[in-house]
Each structure stands twice: as C-alpha cells, then as structure tokens.
Design an enzyme around this catalytic site. Structure first.
Site, PDB file in Angstrom:
ATOM      1  N   ARG A 145       0.840  -1.190   0.000  1.00 30.37           N
ATOM      2  CA  ARG A 145       0.000   0.000   0.000  1.00 30.37           C
ATOM      3  C   ARG A 145       0.880   1.247   0.000  1.00 30.37           C
ATOM      4  NH1 ARG A 145      -2.328  -3.610   3.772  1.00 30.37           N
ATOM      5  NH2 ARG A 145      -4.472  -4.222   3.258  1.00 30.37           N
ATOM      6  N   LYS A 184      -1.513  -0.231   7.936  1.00 30.38           N
ATOM      7  CA  LYS A 184      -2.774  -0.983   7.903  1.00 30.38           C
ATOM      8  C   LYS A 184      -2.558  -2.486   8.071  1.00 30.38           C
ATOM      9  CE  LYS A 184      -6.303   0.002   5.446  1.00 30.38           C
ATOM     10  NZ  LYS A 184      -7.236   0.222   4.324  1.00 30.38           N
ATOM     11  N   HIS A 212      -3.323   2.721  -5.522  1.00 32.79           N
ATOM     12  CA  HIS A 212      -3.858   1.434  -5.056  1.00 32.79           C
ATOM     13  C   HIS A 212      -4.155   0.493  -6.216  1.00 32.79           C
ATOM     14  CE1 HIS A 212      -5.040  -0.751  -1.473  1.00 32.79           C
ATOM     15  NE2 HIS A 212      -6.140  -1.164  -2.083  1.00 32.79           N
ATOM     16  N   ARG A 244      -1.558  -2.106  -6.629  1.00 28.66           N
ATOM     17  CA  ARG A 244      -1.709  -3.256  -5.727  1.00 28.66           C
ATOM     18  C   ARG A 244      -2.680  -4.270  -6.337  1.00 28.66           C
ATOM     19  NH1 ARG A 244      -1.222  -4.762  -0.271  1.00 28.66           N
ATOM     20  NH2 ARG A 244      -3.058  -5.628   0.753  1.00 28.66           N
ATOM     21  N   HIS A 299      -2.978  -9.841   3.901  1.00 29.08           N
ATOM     22  CA  HIS A 299      -4.365  -9.986   4.313  1.00 29.08           C
ATOM     23  C   HIS A 299      -4.464 -10.897   5.534  1.00 29.08           C
ATOM     24  CE1 HIS A 299      -6.114  -8.924   0.071  1.00 29.08           C
ATOM     25  NE2 HIS A 299      -5.830  -7.866   0.792  1.00 29.08           N
ATOM     26  N   TYR A 339     -10.717 -10.466  -5.195  1.00 27.60           N
ATOM     27  CA  TYR A 339     -10.272 -10.741  -6.560  1.00 27.60           C
ATOM     28  C   TYR A 339     -11.107 -11.831  -7.235  1.00 27.60           C
ATOM     29  CZ  TYR A 339      -6.612  -7.690  -5.120  1.00 27.60           C
ATOM     30  OH  TYR A 339      -5.952  -6.592  -4.649  1.00 27.60           O
TER      31      TYR A 339
END
Length: 202
Positions: free
Chosen positions: A40, A74, A143, A146, A169, A179
């Site tokens: 990120r 994050k 983003h 990513r 994640h 996705y």
C-alpha cells in the site's frame, strides 16, 4: 444489497508508460515498488532503509505508529515480500544519484524545495499522480498498482494462499472475495495448467 465494486487494474503497457513518464528516480522507484510488491502507499511512505534487505532481495513491511508523515501500514504484523534484483538496483541508483548524503531513516523523502529530507507525504504522492495522469492520459490511483499485482499473480497461477500472505491480508477469504473478478478465460487457463482441460478441440 449493494454490488461489490471490482478492483481496477492496469495493463503491463500502462505500468510501463507510467514508469517511463517519471522524471525522477525517486518517483520511478516508488511506482516500481508499488507495482512489483503490491504494498500500500502508506506502507511505502513509512519504509525505512533498514526495511529493504538488498543482499537477500527482501522488503519488510513493519507496522509503525510513529511515522512523521502520518503514513499507515494498515497491518498488525511484520510482512516480508521478495523483490527483484532490478528493483534493488533502482533503489541503489536512487540512493546514489538523488538521495546522496541526506541524513534520514526514511526511504522516500522530500528532495526538492520545502523541508528537504523530510518524509514524503500523501499529498506529495497525489501531486505526482496528478502530473502523471496529465502527462500520460492514464487514469490511475496508487492502489490500482496493488490490484494489478495481485491479479497478475493469480492469473499466473500463484496459489491464493500465497497471494494473501504477500498482500498481508488477515484472511485468505479477503483475497478470494476481493479478486473474485477473474474471468472465465482465467479459470480456463488455470484448469488447463492443472491438466483438467486440454486445448485440443479437434
């Protein structure tokens, strides 16, 4: 129920054009890093030199709450991402050509005007994005790089568990849900690689 928005991705050609449109090594390294590692923008802005282990070609994403530029990782855990030799060389070129003798722990810093050596801010990055949009005609957001990275890995047959780990994640379900836009053609290619389908239509 509000339909989930599909992640927007860029083509290989578009990423190449954006990298080529960067006049400064710092900016090219930033975009190349985002495109190759899938991190990120907040994680990139919080990077310290110690986080890039050049000899092992590894990038460590370390959550920190004390970033002077307000950058947010994050993530709660340290994540290690492999990077390529060309990316490490680009980092080295950036350090020798533009960064020089600046005394800063941060990888991405202000180099021209203002407080030279202070960590790069979100605002500065979005100024760069606006310039690149205008200069290339490509509408993009950091983003999206990513999303492009993750989609490319999945289309190449990298297991979703590995992609989930690389993205940091907390759950594989997050990766799968985000996705789930991969096309029938992607599914056919995966089944063909697995030997479930054949391309012989005679």
């Amino acid at each position: 129920k509000v339909p989930r928005r599909l992640p927007v991705t860029l083509s290989v050609e578009e990423v190449t054009v954006l990298l080529g449109a960067c006049d400064r090594l710092r900016d090219r390294f930033l975009l190349a890093l985002l495109a190759e590692s899938g991190i990120r923008i907040g994680q990139a802005l919080g990077l310290r030199h110690e986080d890039l282990v050049s000899r092992r070609r590894e990038l460590r994403i370390v959550p920190r709450s004390d970033n002077a530029n307000g950058a947010r990782a994050k993530t709660a855990a340290v994540t290690t991402v492999p990077v390529s030799a060309p990316l490490v060389r680009l980092y080295s070129d950036y350090m020798h050509t533009e960064y020089g003798d600046l005394d800063s722990d941060y990888v991405f810093v202000n180099l021209w005007g203002g407080r030279v050596g202070s960590p790069l801010t979100y605002a500065a990055v979005y100024d760069l994005v606006r310039r690149l949009r205008s200069g290339t005609g490509i509408d993009f957001d950091p983003h999206w790089l990513r999303h492009t990275y993750a989609t490319g890995l999945l289309r190449s047959g990298v297991p979703v568990e590995v992609v989930s780990c690389l993205l940091g994640h907390a759950s594989v379900a997050t990766t799968s849900t985000t996705y789930a836009h991969l096309s029938v053609a992607d599914a056919r290619a995966a089944l063909t690689r697995a030997g479930v389908l054949t391309e012989d239509v005679s």
